[in-house]
Write an enzyme that holds these catalytic residues in place. Structure first.
Site, PDB file in Angstrom:
ATOM      1  CE1 TYR A  72       3.097 -19.378 -21.891  1.00  0.00           C
ATOM      2  CE2 TYR A  72       1.380 -20.027 -22.966  1.00  0.00           C
ATOM      3  CZ  TYR A  72       1.979 -19.075 -22.684  1.00  0.00           C
ATOM      4  OH  TYR A  72       1.681 -17.809 -23.044  1.00  0.00           O
ATOM      5  CG  PHE A 124     -15.203  -4.589  -3.406  1.00  0.00           C
ATOM      6  CD1 PHE A 124     -15.003  -4.260  -2.023  1.00  0.00           C
ATOM      7  CD2 PHE A 124     -14.017  -4.831  -4.054  1.00  0.00           C
ATOM      8  CE1 PHE A 124     -13.809  -4.154  -1.436  1.00  0.00           C
ATOM      9  CE2 PHE A 124     -12.795  -4.860  -3.627  1.00  0.00           C
ATOM     10  CZ  PHE A 124     -12.730  -4.487  -2.278  1.00  0.00           C
ATOM     11  CG  ASP A 125     -12.594  -0.843  -3.498  1.00  0.00           C
ATOM     12  OD1 ASP A 125     -12.957  -1.892  -3.556  1.00  0.00           O
ATOM     13  OD2 ASP A 125     -11.749  -0.146  -2.794  1.00  0.00           O
ATOM     14  CG  ASP A 215     -17.719  -9.028  -6.648  1.00  0.00           C
ATOM     15  OD1 ASP A 215     -16.611  -9.866  -6.173  1.00  0.00           O
ATOM     16  OD2 ASP A 215     -17.644  -7.711  -6.164  1.00  0.00           O
ATOM     17  CB  ALA A 217     -14.674 -11.817  -2.469  1.00  0.00           C
ATOM     18  CE  LYS A 258     -10.795  -9.797  -0.910  1.00  0.00           C
ATOM     19  NZ  LYS A 258     -11.666  -9.369  -1.932  1.00  0.00           N
ATOM     20  CG  HIS A 450      -9.218   3.612  -1.098  1.00  0.00           C
ATOM     21  ND1 HIS A 450      -9.809   3.829  -2.367  1.00  0.00           N
ATOM     22  CD2 HIS A 450      -8.983   2.329  -0.757  1.00  0.00           C
ATOM     23  CE1 HIS A 450      -9.943   2.363  -2.799  1.00  0.00           C
ATOM     24  NE2 HIS A 450      -9.483   1.703  -1.955  1.00  0.00           N
TER      25      HIS A 450
HETATM   26  C1  PLP Z   1     -11.783  -8.089  -2.893  1.00  0.00           C
HETATM   27  C2  PLP Z   1     -12.891  -8.075  -3.644  1.00  0.00           C
HETATM   28  C3  PLP Z   1     -12.723  -7.866  -4.773  1.00  0.00           C
HETATM   29  C4  PLP Z   1     -11.347  -7.545  -5.687  1.00  0.00           C
HETATM   30  O1  PLP Z   1     -10.581  -8.572  -5.511  1.00  0.00           O
HETATM   31  P1  PLP Z   1      -9.094  -8.622  -5.628  1.00  0.00           P
HETATM   32  O2  PLP Z   1      -8.598 -10.012  -5.524  1.00  0.00           O
HETATM   33  O3  PLP Z   1      -8.710  -7.738  -4.302  1.00  0.00           O
HETATM   34  O4  PLP Z   1      -8.667  -7.912  -6.808  1.00  0.00           O
HETATM   35  C5  PLP Z   1     -13.730  -7.658  -5.763  1.00  0.00           C
HETATM   36  N1  PLP Z   1     -15.079  -7.873  -4.864  1.00  0.00           N
HETATM   37  C6  PLP Z   1     -15.036  -7.766  -3.746  1.00  0.00           C
HETATM   38  C7  PLP Z   1     -16.696  -7.980  -3.116  1.00  0.00           C
HETATM   39  C8  PLP Z   1     -14.327  -8.166  -3.100  1.00  0.00           C
HETATM   40  O5  PLP Z   1     -14.195  -8.285  -1.714  1.00  0.00           O
END
Ligand code: PLP
Length: 458
Positions: A72, A124-125, A215, A217, A258, A450
């Site tokens: 933990y 990103f969304d 951000d 990913a 990713k 979506h």
């Molecule tokens: C996928 C993604 C996210 C969100 O990540 P999740 O692991 O799907 O929650 C945020 N920003 C970008 C650019 C992404 O491609």
């Protein structure tokens, strides 16, 4: 004769995928309310819905999982990941989260309040969702070239520095808790940001004393594009470029699903101890205790290994060449796709593909449905459905681009699959004049519609 290109790995385990008939697919997509998220995976032959969490882990990642420490507090897996993040990305502090949006939730809880403004390059969304959920506003400052799929600009993810400065001056720096730079820029087509632009953003941010968060990913794919496209970086390793990229950031959020090639996971990287302390409170409430957050020990082990593999040139070259191969085949058939080809996906320009369908009939979604019917291939709409309604006026937002994204999972499909995708889309392209009607919404959620929207044919 020059040797042809081949993958930098061989296959040790396989997973069966199933073909289906057009009649079956007609039935299934109707039952799915014309929303491809509602399809069962066995109803799909080639799944290009996302490259998120769909990659194939390596033998080294699987073996790292067996060494996971599930304590933990103070697990060795936590320290292994912490050390890897420090070594590769340069962040002193880190918090594990269950995925990227969880990292956003935790970080934004610490930084963003109602009425704030968050400039960036095509957020990103989920990022936008987390900003708007806090009654703050995301402002897109991406360069104009990004919105024309035919302009061949090497860094279409770049921020327009004038737009950025104007935004800061208009809303005042006090209302701007952070700038979010998405690398690569997912929403504008997996397009990279140059080091030059990162440096310049840092300068603007410093001038107004605003922190910059990446951000991240697809940070490694971004680094690959810097290596092959930006002057002065051709002889640097991916790991050197990655280190430099993050040297211009105050922190990062990461969806490890990713470029870190794991099926689940995320984290926040930070330079500031103060922000770390604030974010830790929210991480403990929303995710879990400091040394595991949203992740099990074995998953942190696989992630540490994945970060290492994902920042190797040979792997990235294989990956990005495969995406480009699909792009080239489609271009050869005259299918309108975004150029230059993105890192993780090919984006089909649905407005050019179906010029006679009105935007109110969700043309990118219509195209996604047609491709599924053609060959059981599942892509995803990046258009008006995803753009959602304006949070204030509740009117539909119609983005400049209507795209069908074909995201390629990492180390999963072969170029034979790419050939099937290309020919299937060509067949749809050849009969595009017969596609006279699009889709309409039957039911939708108040935010991020979506995923669950229900549609019917017009
Ligand atoms: C996928 C993604 C996210 C969100 O990540 P999740 O692991 O799907 O929650 C945020 N920003 C970008 C650019 C992404 O491609």
């Amino acid at each position: 004769m020059e040797l042809p290109f081949a993958e930098s790995y061989k296959i040790k385990m396989v997973e069966t995928i199933k073909k289906s008939t057009r009649e079956e697919r007609e039935q299934w997509i109707k039952e799915a309310k014309y929303n491809l998220f509602n399809l069962k995976s066995e109803q799909v032959f080639i799944d290009l819905l996302t490259d998120s969490g769909t990659g194939a882990m390596s033998d080294k990642q699987w073996s790292a999982m067996m060494l996971g420490d599930e304590s933990y507090a103070g697990a060795s897996s936590y320290y292994k990941l912490k050390d890897k993040i420090k070594e590769l990305l340069g962040f002193e502090y880190f918090l594990p989260t269950h995925q990227g949006r969880a990292a956003e939730n935790v970080l934004f809880s610490a930084l963003i309040k109602e009425g704030d403004i968050v400039p960036g390059n095509s957020h990103f969304d989920t990022t936008k969702g987390h900003i708007e959920f806090r009654k703050a506003k995301a402002i897109d400052c991406t360069i104009d070239e990004a919105f024309d799929t035919e302009i061949d600009h090497p860094f279409k993810g770049n921020v327009d520095l004038q737009k950025l400065e104007k935004t800061i001056q208009k809303y005042t720096p006090e209302r701007i808790p952070l700038i979010v730079l998405t690398v690569t820029c997912n929403s504008s087509g997996g397009q990279p940001v140059s080091i030059e632009n990162m440096k310049a953003i840092r300068k603007v941010a410093d001038k107004y004393n605003i922190p910059v968060y990446y951000d991240s990913a697809r940070f490694a794919e971004n680094a690959y594009f810097i290596k092959i496209r930006e002057k002065g970086y051709e002889n640097k390793t991916i790991k050197e470029i990655v280190k430099e990229m993050f040297s211009y950031a105050d922190g990062m959020t990461m969806s490890s699903k990713k470029d870190a090639i794991v099926n689940m996971g995320g984290f926040i990287g930070l330079k500031s101890q103060d922000v770390f302390k604030k974010a830790t409170v929210f991480n403990i409430i929303f995710e879990g205790y400091i040394t595991y957050g949203g992740m099990s020990g074995r998953d942190m082990n696989a992630l540490a290994q994945g970060l290492d593999e994902g920042t190797e040139f040979d792997y990235l070259e294989t990956r990005i060449n495969q995406v480009a191969y699909l792009g080239q085949r489609l271009t050869g058939f005259g299918v309108p796709v975004q150029k230059p080809y993105g890192g993780h996906a090919i984006f089909v320009d649905a407005k050019k593909f179906l010029p006679n369908l009105p935007k109110e009939e969700f043309l990118a979604q219509t195209l996604a449905v047609e491709l599924y019917l053609e060959a059981g291939i599942r892509g995803v709409e990046i258009g008006a459905l995803l753009a959602d309604r304006d949070p204030e006026t509740r009117e539909n937002r119609y983005p400049a681009l209507e795209l069908l994204r074909l995201a390629i999972p990492r180390r999963v499909y072969t170029n034979n699959h790419m050939d099937v995708i290309a020919v299937a889309l060509k067949n749809v392209f050849d009969r595009r004049d017969q596609i006279k009607k699009g889709l309409k919404i039957i039911d939708e959620a108040p935010i991020m519609r979506h995923f669950t929207v229900e549609l019917d044919r017009v």
